[in-house]
Write a protein that holds these residues in place. Structure first.
Motif, mmCIF file in Angstrom:
data_model
loop_
_atom_site.group_PDB
_atom_site.id
_atom_site.type_symbol
_atom_site.label_atom_id
_atom_site.label_comp_id
_atom_site.label_asym_id
_atom_site.label_seq_id
_atom_site.Cartn_x
_atom_site.Cartn_y
_atom_site.Cartn_z
ATOM 1 N N UNK A 236 5.451 6.165 9.084
ATOM 2 C CA UNK A 236 5.992 5.009 9.782
ATOM 3 C C UNK A 236 5.212 3.771 9.410
ATOM 4 N N UNK A 237 4.779 3.083 10.452
ATOM 5 C CA UNK A 237 4.055 1.841 10.269
ATOM 6 C C UNK A 237 2.585 2.137 9.963
ATOM 7 N N UNK A 238 2.037 1.427 9.000
ATOM 8 C CA UNK A 238 0.603 1.583 8.715
ATOM 9 C C UNK A 238 -0.022 0.198 8.714
ATOM 10 N N UNK A 239 -1.003 -0.009 9.560
ATOM 11 C CA UNK A 239 -1.642 -1.326 9.614
ATOM 12 C C UNK A 239 -3.102 -1.195 9.209
ATOM 13 N N UNK A 240 -3.682 -2.259 8.760
ATOM 14 C CA UNK A 240 -5.110 -2.267 8.461
ATOM 15 C C UNK A 240 -5.806 -3.015 9.590
ATOM 16 N N UNK B 288 3.235 11.263 15.764
ATOM 17 C CA UNK B 288 1.885 11.408 15.214
ATOM 18 C C UNK B 288 1.293 10.019 15.000
ATOM 19 N N UNK B 289 0.075 9.814 15.483
ATOM 20 C CA UNK B 289 -0.641 8.584 15.157
ATOM 21 C C UNK B 289 -1.975 8.963 14.530
ATOM 22 N N UNK B 291 -5.900 7.471 12.829
ATOM 23 C CA UNK B 291 -6.882 6.440 12.484
ATOM 24 C C UNK B 291 -7.763 7.031 11.397
ATOM 25 N N UNK B 300 -1.496 9.644 6.620
ATOM 26 C CA UNK B 300 -0.635 8.473 6.843
ATOM 27 C C UNK B 300 0.811 8.735 6.400
ATOM 28 N N UNK B 303 2.197 10.008 9.664
ATOM 29 C CA UNK B 303 1.972 9.271 10.906
ATOM 30 C C UNK B 303 3.081 8.270 11.196
ATOM 31 N N UNK B 304 3.540 8.273 12.436
ATOM 32 C CA UNK B 304 4.504 7.272 12.872
ATOM 33 C C UNK B 304 3.821 5.923 13.024
ATOM 34 N N UNK B 305 2.515 5.995 13.346
ATOM 35 C CA UNK B 305 1.735 4.748 13.413
ATOM 36 C C UNK B 305 0.331 5.068 12.917
ATOM 37 N N UNK B 306 -0.103 4.337 11.920
ATOM 38 C CA UNK B 306 -1.422 4.602 11.357
ATOM 39 C C UNK B 306 -2.273 3.343 11.337
ATOM 40 N N UNK B 307 -3.549 3.523 11.645
ATOM 41 C CA UNK B 307 -4.480 2.397 11.557
ATOM 42 C C UNK B 307 -5.512 2.729 10.492
ATOM 43 N N UNK B 308 -5.566 1.898 9.455
ATOM 44 C CA UNK B 308 -6.604 2.032 8.444
ATOM 45 C C UNK B 308 -7.803 1.240 8.952
#
Lengths: 259, 326
Positions: A236-240, B288-289, B291, B300, B303-308
């Motif tokens: 889905x969405x990937x943010x930094x 799934x999320x 980090x 990632x 993941x439905x939402x991922x934070x790098x």
């Protein structure tokens, strides 16, 4: 102590795995095949018991001709010999039939202890140890993280959801092990060379007195109706993270009603 | 209508009456069983357990409770339960038998399958009224529909597969079942049960939310961060194999190919790269999320939402934000 270790050749769980389109069995032709990882822990445990108490370690495997490669690999860790049950009629055997064949092979070997991995990475069904115990009229101690042999008594420590339990049974018995039980050795060069000369006996169904129609696809107790690839998940969405990554993560969770 | 036997999975101290609870998978199985016939629960355990659980089982449609209780059952592994269940199946001739797809549940099913020369299907996630079962194979990459072709549908049901729905029946009658064992059934004797600190978190395979930590968490001490998020979300704590092998967290919490398979509504992966070993245990999770500091980490892709980013910055900030909102 006479120990038999069950070894299964499986498609590498790190590579792509499929069911065949023609008969819905595990595709073993195109996959890269390896020893089921958990079985290496069973081999290691058998070798340690042999080192402490003496005796012999025999590898037993049921599988197509190509499984011989994994059996040699198992032997390179140190077992004394191997038995390979191989027969075209076995193709597509269900767990019930597999246990029938392995139990018959075990009867010819009369082990004091049968060791195996707690599950195979292809089917992950976990039922074979108890099925064998049921057929052989012995105890099954499954999921061991510790095994102690004291004369004819086997004691196992196994993880439970509440904590752990200690279970004991007289030999002969079937014991399955988790990867928490030991650290398997790597085959040495000497071990690899020696494995080539170790006895590897093959058995066919006729040698075990089992009719071909009781095993394989013909004798299966269950059947695949259809199978399909699960659509792959798309990311889905990937943010930094720019300083507010935690807040934005929670905003997503809140929008999905998890917060 | 034919009965459908549902083997009850309980929480709480085995071997002592009192403090028993019904695991969620039991309620899921009762919900499934109603599509196939008349649910009848089978309770194994210490005397009084079936009585204690009867009301809850009735709430989800059990019309009858079979109670096989006593020291013979609680002091031995698997075999006595399989013997009693096989005998009950012979007597009742149910339309189907549903057992939890836990280690012990599968083992009971395996023994029953041999005793009755009956097929069995494990890790079932859906069951049609005609007995066709859906299974997920190869780390969640393949969907298989199967049927038992010899005997009755004997299936083990994976937790978190269906939503349990109440359908109150009249208070179910409890019927004691004789425990008549063969001499081989009591060979494996439990000599000690050691309870470890359990806390109040839900059981990993049954939890609606699972928060897992991986190698990136860095130490056992840092796992407090994972636990904090789990507690804020009312979830269970899991760990990748890298984390359990490094001793960051106990092995029984491992999620993956060689650990537990989970399928929660929400899976939070912290410092987990997402190797196939781990994905095998979690990729059927609903949301799934993740980090992770490595933007190329395979997690990632799921993941439905991922934070790098640095989880030691992102996670405490997330915890703070959850507290603000609740």
């Amino acid at each position: 102590m006479n120990i038999v270790v069950l070894v299964k050749q499986v498609p590498d769980s790190g590579a792509e795995r499929n069911l065949r389109s023609d008969d819905s069995t595990v595709d073993r032709g195109s996959a890269s095949n390896v020893i089921n990882e958990m079985d290496e822990y069973a081999i290691e445990e058998a070798l340690r018991i042999r080192e402490a108490h003496g005796g012999e370690v025999t590898v037993l495997s049921m599988g197509p001709a190509g499984a011989a490669e994994s059996i040699r690999k198992a032997l390179s860790m140190g077992p004394d010999g191997a038995v390979h049950v191989v027969d075209d009629a076995l193709h597509g055997s269900c767990a019930v039939a597999t246990s029938k064949v392995l139990a018959a092979a075990l009867r010819t070997l009369s082990p004091d202890l049968v060791l195996c991995g707690a599950e195979s990475t292809d089917g992950r069904v976990q039922v074979v140890p108890h099925m064998l115990a049921e057929r052989l009229g012995v105890a099954a101690l499954t999921g061991a993280r510790k095994l102690t042999v004291d004369g004819g008594t086997l004691t196992v420590e196994r993880q439970t959801e509440e904590g752990y339990e200690v279970v004991t049974a007289p030999a002969p018995a079937v014991v399955s092990v988790w990867d928490t039980i030991n650290e398997p050795r790597y085959p040495s060069f000497k071990g690899i060379m020696a494995a080539k000369k170790k006895p590897l006996r093959t058995l066919a169904l006729a040698d075990l007195g089992i009719p071909a129609d009781e095993v394989g696809l013909a004798g299966a107790t269950s059947a695949v109706v259809e199978h399909s690839q699960r659509p792959p998940r798309s990311g889905g969405q990937k943010i930094t993270d720019g300083g507010d990554g935690g807040v934005r993560l929670v905003e997503f969770l809140a929008a999905e009603k998890f917060v | 209508m034919a009965e459908v036997l549902v083997v009850v999975e309980t929480t709480g101290a085995v071997g002592a009456a009192g403090g028993y609870g019904v695991k969620k998978v039991t309620l899921e199985m009762l919900t499934l069983a109603r599509e196939l016939g008349e649910p009848a629960a089978v309770v194994f355990g210490a005397p009084g357990g079936a009585q204690e659980l009867g009301a809850k089982l009735g709430e989800y449609g059990a019309v009858k409770v079979y109670a096989a209780e006593g020291e013979q059952i609680t002091a031995h592994l698997v075999a006595p339960k399989a013997t009693v269940l096989a005998e009950l199946i012979r007597r009742v001739q149910p339309a189907a038998v549903l057992i939890g797809s836990t280690q012990e549940g599968k083992e009971i099913a395996g023994r029953v399958a041999v005793k009755l020369d009956n097929g069995l299907l494990t890790d079932v996630v859906a069951l049609a009224a005609d007995g066709t079962a859906t299974q997920v194979a190869f780390a969640g990459s393949t969907i298989v529909k199967s049927r038992v072709t010899r005997g009755l549908p004997l299936v083990t049901v994976r937790p978190n597969s269906v939503t349990p729905t109440p359908a109150p029946a009249a208070a179910p009658a409890v019927e004691a079942v004789a425990v008549a064992l063969g001499e081989n059934d009591t060979l494996a004797r439990v000599v000690e049960r050691v309870a470890e600190q359990k806390g109040t978190r839900p059981e990993l395979t049954e939890a609606n939310v699972v928060v897992s930590g991986g190698r990136g968490v860095g130490s056992a001490d840092n796992f407090k961060l994972v636990e904090e998020i789990a507690d804020l979300l009312g979830g269970a704590v899991g760990a990748s194999r890298a984390a359990t092998d490094s001793g960051f967290y106990p092995h029984q919490f491992q999620v993956g190919q060689t650990g537990k398979t989970v399928s929660p509504q929400l899976y939070v992966a912290l410092g987990i790269s997402g190797a196939i070993q781990h994905r095998a245990g979690m990729q059927t999770s609903k949301t799934i999320v993740a980090v992770n500091k490595d933007p190329e980490a395979p997690i990632f892709e799921l993941a439905d939402f991922g934070v790098v980013g640095d989880l030691f910055k992102v996670v405490p900030q997330a915890a703070e934000e959850i507290r603000k909102r609740t």
